[in-house]
Design a protein around this motif. Structure first.
Motif, PDB file in Angstrom:
ATOM      1  N   SER A 274       0.831  -1.197   0.000  1.00 37.49           N
ATOM      2  CA  SER A 274       0.000   0.000   0.000  1.00 37.49           C
ATOM      3  C   SER A 274       0.868   1.250   0.000  1.00 37.49           C
ATOM      4  N   LEU A 275       2.042   1.156  -0.598  1.00 38.45           N
ATOM      5  CA  LEU A 275       3.031   2.218  -0.480  1.00 38.45           C
ATOM      6  C   LEU A 275       3.157   3.071  -1.730  1.00 38.45           C
ATOM      7  N   GLY A 276       2.306   2.918  -2.722  1.00 37.81           N
ATOM      8  CA  GLY A 276       2.381   3.733  -3.924  1.00 37.81           C
ATOM      9  C   GLY A 276       3.693   3.560  -4.642  1.00 37.81           C
ATOM     10  N   THR A 277       4.458   4.616  -4.802  1.00 40.22           N
ATOM     11  CA  THR A 277       5.714   4.569  -5.555  1.00 40.22           C
ATOM     12  C   THR A 277       6.926   4.395  -4.649  1.00 40.22           C
ATOM     13  N   ARG A 278       6.744   4.041  -3.381  1.00 38.93           N
ATOM     14  CA  ARG A 278       7.877   3.865  -2.481  1.00 38.93           C
ATOM     15  C   ARG A 278       8.635   2.577  -2.786  1.00 38.93           C
ATOM     16  N   GLN A 279       9.701   2.341  -2.060  1.00 37.34           N
ATOM     17  CA  GLN A 279      10.535   1.170  -2.290  1.00 37.34           C
ATOM     18  C   GLN A 279       9.772  -0.110  -1.966  1.00 37.34           C
ATOM     19  N   PRO A 280      10.001  -1.201  -2.730  1.00 32.29           N
ATOM     20  CA  PRO A 280       9.200  -2.422  -2.569  1.00 32.29           C
ATOM     21  C   PRO A 280       9.424  -3.150  -1.260  1.00 32.29           C
ATOM     22  N   PHE A 281      10.585  -2.958  -0.604  1.00 36.03           N
ATOM     23  CA  PHE A 281      10.866  -3.696   0.624  1.00 36.03           C
ATOM     24  C   PHE A 281      10.820  -2.807   1.864  1.00 36.03           C
ATOM     25  N   ALA A 282      10.410  -1.556   1.704  1.00 35.38           N
ATOM     26  CA  ALA A 282      10.326  -0.656   2.846  1.00 35.38           C
ATOM     27  C   ALA A 282       9.008  -0.856   3.578  1.00 35.38           C
ATOM     28  N   ARG A 283       9.053  -0.757   4.893  1.00 35.03           N
ATOM     29  CA  ARG A 283       7.857  -0.795   5.730  1.00 35.03           C
ATOM     30  C   ARG A 283       6.964  -1.991   5.372  1.00 35.03           C
ATOM     31  N   LEU A 284       7.542  -3.181   5.496  1.00 33.82           N
ATOM     32  CA  LEU A 284       6.822  -4.397   5.114  1.00 33.82           C
ATOM     33  C   LEU A 284       5.585  -4.643   5.965  1.00 33.82           C
ATOM     34  N   ASP A 285       5.532  -4.036   7.143  1.00 39.54           N
ATOM     35  CA  ASP A 285       4.358  -4.237   7.986  1.00 39.54           C
ATOM     36  C   ASP A 285       3.118  -3.570   7.417  1.00 39.54           C
ATOM     37  N   GLU A 286       3.264  -2.749   6.386  1.00 40.43           N
ATOM     38  CA  GLU A 286       2.124  -2.079   5.789  1.00 40.43           C
ATOM     39  C   GLU A 286       1.561  -2.836   4.580  1.00 40.43           C
ATOM     40  N   PHE A 287       2.073  -4.023   4.314  1.00 33.27           N
ATOM     41  CA  PHE A 287       1.492  -4.842   3.261  1.00 33.27           C
ATOM     42  C   PHE A 287       0.197  -5.462   3.761  1.00 33.27           C
TER      43      PHE A 287
ATOM     44  N   GLY B 115      -7.420  -7.406   0.435  1.00 27.11           N
ATOM     45  CA  GLY B 115      -8.273  -6.351   0.954  1.00 27.11           C
ATOM     46  C   GLY B 115      -7.547  -5.380   1.849  1.00 27.11           C
ATOM     47  N   TYR B 116      -8.165  -4.225   2.049  1.00 25.28           N
ATOM     48  CA  TYR B 116      -7.680  -3.177   2.939  1.00 25.28           C
ATOM     49  C   TYR B 116      -8.737  -2.932   4.013  1.00 25.28           C
ATOM     50  N   GLU B 117      -8.323  -2.883   5.254  1.00 21.23           N
ATOM     51  CA  GLU B 117      -9.259  -2.682   6.348  1.00 21.23           C
ATOM     52  C   GLU B 117      -9.334  -1.217   6.749  1.00 21.23           C
ATOM     53  N   VAL B 118     -10.463  -0.845   7.326  1.00 20.35           N
ATOM     54  CA  VAL B 118     -10.652   0.509   7.810  1.00 20.35           C
ATOM     55  C   VAL B 118      -9.525   0.883   8.780  1.00 20.35           C
ATOM     56  N   LYS B 119      -9.071   2.119   8.691  1.00 15.51           N
ATOM     57  CA  LYS B 119      -7.972   2.692   9.473  1.00 15.51           C
ATOM     58  C   LYS B 119      -6.597   2.269   8.988  1.00 15.51           C
ATOM     59  N   ASN B 120      -6.515   1.433   7.943  1.00 15.41           N
ATOM     60  CA  ASN B 120      -5.225   1.168   7.329  1.00 15.41           C
ATOM     61  C   ASN B 120      -4.775   2.377   6.518  1.00 15.41           C
TER      62      ASN B 120
END
Length: 200
Positions: free
Chosen positions: A52-65, A93-98
């Motif tokens: 869910s990171l748009g154009t950011r790096q593919p391995f950054a902030r993996l907890d946001e997948f 899917g994406y949950e509310v507040k994500n």
């Protein structure tokens, strides 16, 4: 989510290590021309995680997948030693507040996609490991979070064959969406799949 990603990574390494030890004296003819004639079709079933990171790096902030009711299905036809075509279908899917691209969701969203890839298998040019297939490729697809959009895709992955007809596949896809800057949710993203592969 971070614990799940780490678990999947360690599980893949465990499978790889166990297979390499138990099959060191075993030959799997997974790369011969006869194999393509006998079983050119494969089906893959498993799970996927969507970035869910748009154009950011593919391995950054993996907890946001995202990993909400994930499902990944693919059918592949390999017509030469090096080339194949694949069609896949994924749900997530994406949950509310994500968070998606810096914005906090006010409701749940469903992610759906289908993609067509042309793959080039290059592992035979690098290794003599008949139980490992590595590939790279590209293609196009359509997906939807809030609205329908299309993308050009780049794919990289590999399959570890644990028997003549069953394997484990890890695949990463970069999806470059059409008019990404004009889409709040349906823009550039990454997707990863962990699947069981069966030769038909």
């Amino acid at each position: 989510m971070r614990n799940l990603v780490l678990f999947l990574i360690f599980a893949s390494l465990f499978i790889f290590n166990g297979h390499s030890q138990t099959t060191s004296n075993t030959k799997y003819d997974t790369s011969s021309e006869a194999d393509f004639i006998d079983s050119p079709w494969k089906i893959s079933v498993g799970v996927n995680a969507v970035g869910s990171l748009g154009t950011r790096q593919p391995f950054a902030r993996l907890d946001e997948f995202q990993f909400k009711n994930p499902f990944a299905l693919a059918v592949e036809h390999k017509w030469t030693k090096f080339l194949s075509i694949e069609q896949d279908f994924t749900i997530n899917g994406y949950e509310v507040k994500n968070e998606i691209d810096g914005g906090i969701l006010t409701k749940d969203y469903t992610y759906i996609s289908t993609n067509t890839y042309l793959k080039y298998y290059f592992s035979d040019a690098l290794f003599t490991l008949e139980w490992l297939d590595l590939y790279a490729g590209g293609g196009f697809g359509i997906f939807s979070v809030n609205e329908l959009n299309s993308s050009g895709n780049v794919v990289l992955g590999g399959t570890i064959w644990i028997s003549d007809n069953i394997g484990v596949r890890l695949q990463g896809v970069g999806k470059f969406a059409v008019n990404a800057k004009d889409r709040q949710f349906d823009n550039n993203h990454f997707q990863y799949m962990l699947q069981a592969v069966f030769k038909l």
